[in-house]
Design a protein around this motif. Structure first.
Motif, PDB file in Angstrom:
ATOM      1  N   ALA A  21       0.847  -1.199   0.000  1.00 18.01           N
ATOM      2  CA  ALA A  21       0.000   0.000   0.000  1.00 18.01           C
ATOM      3  C   ALA A  21       0.879   1.245   0.000  1.00 18.01           C
ATOM      4  N   GLY A  22       0.251   2.383  -0.274  1.00 21.46           N
ATOM      5  CA  GLY A  22       0.936   3.666  -0.195  1.00 21.46           C
ATOM      6  C   GLY A  22       2.116   3.768  -1.146  1.00 21.46           C
ATOM      7  N   PRO A  23       3.171   4.481  -0.762  1.00 21.29           N
ATOM      8  CA  PRO A  23       4.326   4.685  -1.647  1.00 21.29           C
ATOM      9  C   PRO A  23       5.102   3.414  -1.960  1.00 21.29           C
ATOM     10  N   GLN A  24       4.814   2.308  -1.273  1.00 17.58           N
ATOM     11  CA  GLN A  24       5.479   1.039  -1.582  1.00 17.58           C
ATOM     12  C   GLN A  24       4.709   0.215  -2.610  1.00 17.58           C
ATOM     13  N   ARG A  25       3.503   0.647  -2.927  1.00 15.91           N
ATOM     14  CA  ARG A  25       2.645  -0.113  -3.837  1.00 15.91           C
ATOM     15  C   ARG A  25       2.807   0.413  -5.262  1.00 15.91           C
ATOM     16  N   ALA A  26       3.330  -0.391  -6.149  1.00 13.05           N
ATOM     17  CA  ALA A  26       3.574   0.037  -7.529  1.00 13.05           C
ATOM     18  C   ALA A  26       2.267   0.116  -8.311  1.00 13.05           C
ATOM     19  N   MET A  27       2.241   1.014  -9.317  1.00 10.86           N
ATOM     20  CA  MET A  27       1.113   1.166 -10.227  1.00 10.86           C
ATOM     21  C   MET A  27       1.622   1.083 -11.663  1.00 10.86           C
ATOM     22  N   ARG A  28       0.677   0.933 -12.590  1.00  5.88           N
ATOM     23  CA  ARG A  28       1.031   0.892 -14.012  1.00  5.88           C
ATOM     24  C   ARG A  28       0.163   1.904 -14.760  1.00  5.88           C
ATOM     25  N   ALA A  29       0.703   3.103 -14.936  1.00  2.00           N
ATOM     26  CA  ALA A  29       0.051   4.171 -15.701  1.00  2.00           C
ATOM     27  C   ALA A  29      -1.322   4.553 -15.157  1.00  2.00           C
ATOM     28  N   PRO A  30      -1.398   5.030 -13.910  1.00  2.00           N
ATOM     29  CA  PRO A  30      -2.666   5.598 -13.446  1.00  2.00           C
ATOM     30  C   PRO A  30      -2.950   6.888 -14.194  1.00  2.00           C
ATOM     31  N   TRP A  31      -4.023   6.917 -14.959  1.00  2.00           N
ATOM     32  CA  TRP A  31      -4.216   7.977 -15.948  1.00  2.00           C
ATOM     33  C   TRP A  31      -5.218   9.037 -15.503  1.00  2.00           C
ATOM     34  N   ASP A  32      -6.211   8.640 -14.726  1.00  2.00           N
ATOM     35  CA  ASP A  32      -7.250   9.594 -14.332  1.00  2.00           C
ATOM     36  C   ASP A  32      -7.816   9.154 -12.992  1.00  2.00           C
ATOM     37  N   VAL A  33      -8.313  10.123 -12.214  1.00  2.00           N
ATOM     38  CA  VAL A  33      -8.886   9.817 -10.903  1.00  2.00           C
ATOM     39  C   VAL A  33     -10.177  10.600 -10.714  1.00  2.00           C
ATOM     40  N   VAL A  34     -11.055  10.062  -9.859  1.00  2.00           N
ATOM     41  CA  VAL A  34     -12.268  10.770  -9.473  1.00  2.00           C
ATOM     42  C   VAL A  34     -12.594  10.369  -8.041  1.00  2.00           C
ATOM     43  N   VAL A  35     -13.063  11.322  -7.257  1.00  2.00           N
ATOM     44  CA  VAL A  35     -13.466  11.033  -5.881  1.00  2.00           C
ATOM     45  C   VAL A  35     -14.830  10.362  -5.897  1.00  2.00           C
ATOM     46  N   ASP A  36     -14.992   9.289  -5.116  1.00  2.00           N
ATOM     47  CA  ASP A  36     -16.281   8.614  -5.093  1.00  2.00           C
ATOM     48  C   ASP A  36     -17.266   9.364  -4.201  1.00  2.00           C
TER      49      ASP A  36
END
Length: 222
Positions: free
Chosen positions: A32-47
């Motif tokens: 989780a957090g800064p230790q959790r890798a991602m692959r191209a998170p492109w867009d975000v929206v608050v639920d």
């Protein structure tokens, strides 16, 4: 997306922190957090709760090829990430959330009823898809091909769309490679041109506006 992270900026102090992501592409589902890798998170929206983000994670094979995408849920309090939709395979199959497939999801928005709309970018999944609060994935509009066509549902075509929404009636589309802003009426699934001229890029204001690769959208509440 090229830093493969979701970051937070506090305007009052200009302090930036990383909510999730190492800065390099990767997959490590149990962290989780800064230790959790991602692959191209492109867009975000608050639920609707205001406590979580939906993240369009496009996947990443090369600088121009985004595949095997997911829609993730990011809990802001602890940086934990779970899969909201997507099996991990690249495709355009509609099903329940974790069985559905996406190909390069790059846009995500949520309506007032909790329906999540996802814009996918890669042929043959260049579409706008809907995910109900009950977990069912369907195609709102788009044949999957990349072109400019207005029409109802699967007749329409887009080219690298992004999405935004206020209320429940209309999805707004920034159609990147077509250089236009479009809408989808949710009830009828009919698309329409709102601004710009297809394939005609430029910088012109007014009723005959021209756009050059529009991507981000923000809507003013009325």
């Amino acid at each position: 997306s090229e830093n493969h992270a979701v970051r937070k900026l506090i305007p009052a102090t200009s302090i930036v922190s990383t909510v999730v992501g190492t800065g390099a592409k990767g997959v490590n589902e149990n962290l989780a957090g800064p230790q959790r890798a991602m692959r191209a998170p492109w867009d975000v929206v608050v639920d609707a709760s205001g406590l979580k983000l939906h993240v369009a994670e496009a996947g990443y094979n090369s600088a121009t090829n985004y595949q095997q995408g997911y829609v993730r849920t990011l809990t802001l309090s602890d940086g934990s990430v779970s899969t909201f939709a997507g099996s991990g395979a690249a495709g355009s199959n509609n099903a329940l959330t974790l069985l559905a497939t996406f190909h390069g999801p790059k846009g995500v928005t949520v309506d007032d009823n909790g329906v999540t709309y996802v814009a996918t970018s890669q042929n043959p999944d260049c579409k706008v898809r809907a995910i109900t609060a009950g977990g069912s994935v369907s195609t709102l509009a788009g044949s999957g091909g990349t072109s400019y066509v207005e029409g109802i549902g699967a007749v329409a075509q887009f080219s690298d769309p992004n999405v935004a929404m206020i209320g429940t009636a209309t999805v707004f589309i920034a159609d990147f490679n077509n250089h236009v802003i479009r809408t989808i009426d949710v009830a009828s699934r009919q698309t329409a041109l709102l601004a710009g001229a297809p394939y005609s890029q430029g910088f012109v204001d007014g009723p005959q506006s021209r756009w050059r690769w529009p991507y981000g959208l923000a809507l003013e509440a009325t």
